[in-house]
Write an enzyme that holds these catalytic residues in place. Sequence first.
Site: not given
Ligand code: NDP
Length: 259
Positions: A150, A163
């Site tokens: 990130s 985070y």
């Molecule tokens: P979302 O909330 O859309 O996606 C997060 C995903 O993680 C979901 O698909 C969720 O699926 C899954 N998840 C959460 N906890 C678990 C777990 N314990 N086991 C398995 N899967 C899990 O967020 P983003 O797409 O934005 O985030 C994706 C990545 O990108 C993250 O690592 C985030 O920190 C990173 N990121 C995002 C940014 C942004 O601006 N959006 C910026 C920088 C980094 P489910 O609930 O079905 O398990």
Amino acid sequence: MEKMKNTSMFDLSGKVAMVTGGNGGIGFGIATELANAGASVVIAARNTSKSESAVLKLTSMGATALSTELDATDENSVQSAINMTVSRFGKIDVLVNNAGTNIRKFPQEYSIDEWGKVLGTNLTSMFLCSREVHPHMAQGGGGKIINIGSMTSIFGIDWGAPYGASKGGVVQYTKSLAVAWAKDNIQANTILPGWIHTDLTSKIKTEHPERYSSITSRIPAGRWGEPPELGGTAVFLSSSASDYITGAVIPVDGGYASF
Ligand code: NDP
């Protein structure tokens, strides 16, 4: 006429990729582009109905895709998801450690459970999944691990200290994997997404519009990114085009980290 063989360095035909948290947001954007490049994709996340609809979208575009239930913070769940992938496809070539979460508050306000939840989901999950794929990749002659960091891997954040701590850790953990597993022909790299429109960030726009505007005004590209925009870098880091790149940290951020 005989069909021309795809000789692109970016071709992922025959490769098997698992994307944690691949059922939505950035994970789904990445999964889609890996599938477009020819990979068979495993969507691994907790919400099984969301994962099934993600798979349906991928298979309807002609991809080979399936889902497996995964809690990436749970050792047994990680083992069974990776075992399922290997027993279904015989191998795993690419692991995208994308699962992540955030709890937004000021540093003094976190409970130990909240701290543990964020660190567990964003960092310990990478340790568990990477450790589990290592023997399969090493015995298979190599592999690619892509970890999602990130902007907070670089910058401090007033409103999300665990985070930031977890995402800083992602970079150093990935470099350690790169160094340790180069001899196994495993390349491990980090993508640092900038500000991307997903479920994780949607409340910033709706509930904190002043924060949303101040973030937007600091992005040189003048806009937030969309999940598919992470896909190209993920394809590159999954492909033979990146075979001599390991331990790298690549921002995909509209210039945010350079400003
Ligand atoms: P979302 O909330 O859309 O996606 C997060 C995903 O993680 C979901 O698909 C969720 O699926 C899954 N998840 C959460 N906890 C678990 C777990 N314990 N086991 C398995 N899967 C899990 O967020 P983003 O797409 O934005 O985030 C994706 C990545 O990108 C993250 O690592 C985030 O920190 C990173 N990121 C995002 C940014 C942004 O601006 N959006 C910026 C920088 C980094 P489910 O609930 O079905 O398990």
